[in-house]
Each structure stands twice: as C-alpha cells, then as structure tokens.
Design a protein around this motif. Structure first.
Motif, PDB file in Angstrom:
ATOM      1  N   ASN A   1       0.820  -1.207   0.000  1.00  0.00           N
ATOM      2  CA  ASN A   1       0.000   0.000   0.000  1.00  0.00           C
ATOM      3  C   ASN A   1       0.857   1.262   0.000  1.00  0.00           C
ATOM      4  N   LEU A   2       1.931   1.240   0.793  1.00  0.00           N
ATOM      5  CA  LEU A   2       2.828   2.393   0.824  1.00  0.00           C
ATOM      6  C   LEU A   2       3.574   2.525  -0.505  1.00  0.00           C
ATOM      7  N   ILE A   3       3.974   1.424  -1.096  1.00  0.00           N
ATOM      8  CA  ILE A   3       4.649   1.464  -2.403  1.00  0.00           C
ATOM      9  C   ILE A   3       3.748   2.102  -3.444  1.00  0.00           C
ATOM     10  N   ARG A   4       2.473   1.764  -3.400  1.00  0.00           N
ATOM     11  CA  ARG A   4       1.526   2.363  -4.351  1.00  0.00           C
ATOM     12  C   ARG A   4       1.421   3.879  -4.144  1.00  0.00           C
ATOM     13  N   LEU A   5       1.397   4.298  -2.868  1.00  0.00           N
ATOM     14  CA  LEU A   5       1.337   5.731  -2.574  1.00  0.00           C
ATOM     15  C   LEU A   5       2.595   6.448  -3.062  1.00  0.00           C
ATOM     16  N   ILE A   6       3.745   5.824  -2.855  1.00  0.00           N
ATOM     17  CA  ILE A   6       5.009   6.416  -3.299  1.00  0.00           C
ATOM     18  C   ILE A   6       5.026   6.551  -4.818  1.00  0.00           C
ATOM     19  N   ASP A   7       4.596   5.499  -5.511  1.00  0.00           N
ATOM     20  CA  ASP A   7       4.575   5.541  -6.975  1.00  0.00           C
ATOM     21  C   ASP A   7       3.639   6.636  -7.473  1.00  0.00           C
ATOM     22  N   PHE A   8       2.478   6.760  -6.824  1.00  0.00           N
ATOM     23  CA  PHE A   8       1.548   7.824  -7.212  1.00  0.00           C
ATOM     24  C   PHE A   8       2.181   9.190  -7.012  1.00  0.00           C
ATOM     25  N   LYS A   9       2.783   9.405  -5.841  1.00  0.00           N
ATOM     26  CA  LYS A   9       3.366  10.714  -5.538  1.00  0.00           C
ATOM     27  C   LYS A   9       4.485  11.043  -6.520  1.00  0.00           C
ATOM     28  N   SER A  10       5.306  10.057  -6.881  1.00  0.00           N
ATOM     29  CA  SER A  10       6.394  10.283  -7.828  1.00  0.00           C
ATOM     30  C   SER A  10       5.854  10.662  -9.206  1.00  0.00           C
ATOM     31  N   GLU A  11       4.843   9.931  -9.659  1.00  0.00           N
ATOM     32  CA  GLU A  11       4.250  10.240 -10.964  1.00  0.00           C
ATOM     33  C   GLU A  11       3.555  11.602 -10.942  1.00  0.00           C
ATOM     34  N   PHE A  12       2.884  11.904  -9.832  1.00  0.00           N
ATOM     35  CA  PHE A  12       2.182  13.180  -9.716  1.00  0.00           C
ATOM     36  C   PHE A  12       3.192  14.328  -9.706  1.00  0.00           C
ATOM     37  N   ASN A  13       4.307  14.145  -8.981  1.00  0.00           N
ATOM     38  CA  ASN A  13       5.344  15.176  -8.960  1.00  0.00           C
ATOM     39  C   ASN A  13       5.901  15.425 -10.351  1.00  0.00           C
ATOM     40  N   ALA A  14       6.124  14.338 -11.103  1.00  0.00           N
ATOM     41  CA  ALA A  14       6.658  14.470 -12.458  1.00  0.00           C
ATOM     42  C   ALA A  14       5.690  15.256 -13.346  1.00  0.00           C
ATOM     43  N   LEU A  15       4.402  15.045 -13.143  1.00  0.00           N
ATOM     44  CA  LEU A  15       3.392  15.774 -13.920  1.00  0.00           C
ATOM     45  C   LEU A  15       3.401  17.252 -13.567  1.00  0.00           C
ATOM     46  N   VAL A  16       3.382  17.543 -12.284  1.00  0.00           N
ATOM     47  CA  VAL A  16       3.355  18.933 -11.826  1.00  0.00           C
ATOM     48  C   VAL A  16       4.656  19.657 -12.190  1.00  0.00           C
ATOM     49  N   ASN A  17       5.758  18.915 -12.135  1.00  0.00           N
ATOM     50  CA  ASN A  17       7.078  19.482 -12.390  1.00  0.00           C
ATOM     51  C   ASN A  17       7.377  19.646 -13.875  1.00  0.00           C
ATOM     52  N   GLY A  18       6.490  19.130 -14.726  1.00  0.00           N
ATOM     53  CA  GLY A  18       6.697  19.251 -16.165  1.00  0.00           C
ATOM     54  C   GLY A  18       7.586  18.185 -16.761  1.00  0.00           C
ATOM     55  N   LYS A  19       8.006  17.192 -15.956  1.00  0.00           N
ATOM     56  CA  LYS A  19       8.831  16.115 -16.491  1.00  0.00           C
ATOM     57  C   LYS A  19       7.997  15.082 -17.225  1.00  0.00           C
ATOM     58  N   SER A  20       6.697  15.106 -16.991  1.00  0.00           N
ATOM     59  CA  SER A  20       5.771  14.238 -17.706  1.00  0.00           C
ATOM     60  C   SER A  20       4.663  15.115 -18.269  1.00  0.00           C
ATOM     61  N   SER A  21       4.355  14.943 -19.539  1.00  0.00           N
ATOM     62  CA  SER A  21       3.356  15.800 -20.182  1.00  0.00           C
ATOM     63  C   SER A  21       1.972  15.178 -20.181  1.00  0.00           C
ATOM     64  N   SER A  22       1.862  13.938 -19.732  1.00  0.00           N
ATOM     65  CA  SER A  22       0.578  13.236 -19.782  1.00  0.00           C
ATOM     66  C   SER A  22       0.142  12.800 -18.396  1.00  0.00           C
ATOM     67  N   PRO A  23      -1.128  13.027 -18.055  1.00  0.00           N
ATOM     68  CA  PRO A  23      -1.640  12.565 -16.757  1.00  0.00           C
ATOM     69  C   PRO A  23      -1.914  11.065 -16.731  1.00  0.00           C
ATOM     70  N   ASP A  24      -1.760  10.379 -17.873  1.00  0.00           N
ATOM     71  CA  ASP A  24      -2.155   8.968 -17.940  1.00  0.00           C
ATOM     72  C   ASP A  24      -1.405   8.111 -16.924  1.00  0.00           C
ATOM     73  N   ARG A  25      -0.113   8.386 -16.745  1.00  0.00           N
ATOM     74  CA  ARG A  25       0.673   7.598 -15.793  1.00  0.00           C
ATOM     75  C   ARG A  25       0.195   7.827 -14.363  1.00  0.00           C
ATOM     76  N   VAL A  26      -0.242   9.057 -14.083  1.00  0.00           N
ATOM     77  CA  VAL A  26      -0.774   9.354 -12.747  1.00  0.00           C
ATOM     78  C   VAL A  26      -2.101   8.629 -12.540  1.00  0.00           C
ATOM     79  N   VAL A  27      -2.941   8.649 -13.568  1.00  0.00           N
ATOM     80  CA  VAL A  27      -4.226   7.946 -13.481  1.00  0.00           C
ATOM     81  C   VAL A  27      -3.995   6.456 -13.251  1.00  0.00           C
TER      82      VAL A  27
END
Length: 219
Positions: free
Chosen positions: A40-66
């Motif tokens: 469960n914590l690993i899933r939260l970490i993965d979400f936060k990392s993907e979300f940070n990449a989206l907000v930070n502009g390192k990822s242009s697509s929200p699909d990975r966050v979804v």
C-alpha cells in the motif's frame, strides 16, 4: 520499524513536493521505497512520484498518474484513494480542465463517503466549489473556500485539512481564504499544543505574502 521509517521518509517527500522542491522530494520518496515492503505504501510512493513528475513538467501526460491511482484503488484504503483523486482533480482544476477535474472530485467523493472522515468530504466539497467558482458555474462568494470543518476525532487531521484548503486556495491565488484557513490551523495547534505543523504554516503565510505582492488585485 523499517516500514515506520519508510512512512516518515514518504511524509518528508510529500512535504517538499508541496513546496515545489521536487528533487528533494524524490530523494525521500526513493529512500522510502527502498525501505518498505508494504504494498500500500509502495503504491502511494509511486503515485506521488508520478504526480510530482506531472506537476514538475517532467511528464506531459496525466495517464501515468491515473494508472498510479488505479493501483492505489487495489488497496481498498478509501482515505488514500480519495486523497489521490482529490490531488489529481485539483491538478486539472489548476490547469482549467474542468471536466476532468469534476470527474476525479466525484471519484474522491464516492470513496470519501465510505469513510468516517467528515473532514475529507468537506475538503472535496471545497474543491468542487472552487471548480464551480473558477468555471463560472457558481455565484457563491469566496467564503465557500473556508467551510466549517466538522469534528473528525483527530486534531492533527483537522489541522492538515485546513492546511490543505489553504494550499488549494493559494494555487488559485485566493489569498484571503488561504490566510483564514491557516489561522484556523494555527489556532488548533495552539489549542492542542501541537508544534510541528506551525513551521509549514509560517512558510505558507510567507508564500502568500510574497505572491500577493506580485498579484495585488487577487484576494
């Protein structure tokens, strides 16, 4: 104890991400993932990392966050799932993608209703009100941004809830309701003699001051 340390590292990562210090946030998130074997914590970490990449502009697509949110849903941890949808909804709100925003707010609301945390339902309703206001679908005043928080049985959760409202308000340059929410949080800290959150609250007040200087017409 490794999982306890991992969660502390995760909290540090989330803290720095909230202030846009993404490199430091990723450092702590990576350390948390190395330490933990809790799925469960690993899933939260993965979400936060993907979300940070989206907000930070390192990822242009929200699909990975979804996709990361979909993974969190496997945990049946309704609070975590609701917060993940809430964060994604607020991302879409900030980027004026209102239909996507309301979709994730609706998911967040659905999962929040499965919990006993009334404060979480208030948070989601606040974000929905923000979206309505931003999209021109509501003529309600700015006071909708600071609803009265219902007792949730945990002072620290109540404090974090007001801080969250403040952060959402700041991201939308709604500085007056952000200050109101921070004052509510600070009052709770004083009432319950909780010191640690006051550092972040002071930093947020400073952020409001400097941003408001550059946006004198926003309140």
């Amino acid at each position: 104890r490794a999982n306890e340390f991992a969660y502390i590292k995760y909290e540090f990562g989330s803290f720095w991400a909230a202030f846009g210090v993404f490199e430091r946030a990723e450092f702590y998130l990576n350390e948390a993932k190395i330490l933990t074997d809790n799925n469960n914590l690993i899933r939260l970490i993965d979400f936060k990392s993907e979300f940070n990449a989206l907000v930070n502009g390192k990822s242009s697509s929200p699909d990975r966050v979804v996709s990361a949110v979909d993974e969190i849903e496997k945990s049946n941890q309704f609070v975590d799932i609701s917060f993940a949808h809430l964060q994604l909804g607020n991302y879409f709100l900030k980027n004026k993608k209102y239909s996507e925003g309301i979709k994730h707010f609706t998911y967040a609301q659905r999962y929040a209703e499965k919990t006993t945390y009334n404060f979480l339902i208030d948070l989601i309703q606040t974000s929905i009100d923000l979206l309505d206001l931003e999209a021109g679908n509501s003529d309600a005043g700015k006071n909708i941004l600071t609803p009265k928080m219902q007792t949730c049985g945990s002072p620290i959760l109540e404090i974090r809830a007001f801080e969250y409202i403040a952060k959402v308000s700041i991201s939308n340059k709604a500085y007056d309701p952000a200050v109101d929410s921070l004052h509510e949080a600070m009052s709770l800290c004083e009432k319950y003699n909780i010191v640690e959150p006051q550092i972040e609250q002071s930093l947020l007040l400073g952020k409001i001051y400097f941003e408001s200087l550059n946006n004198p017409g926003r309140a």
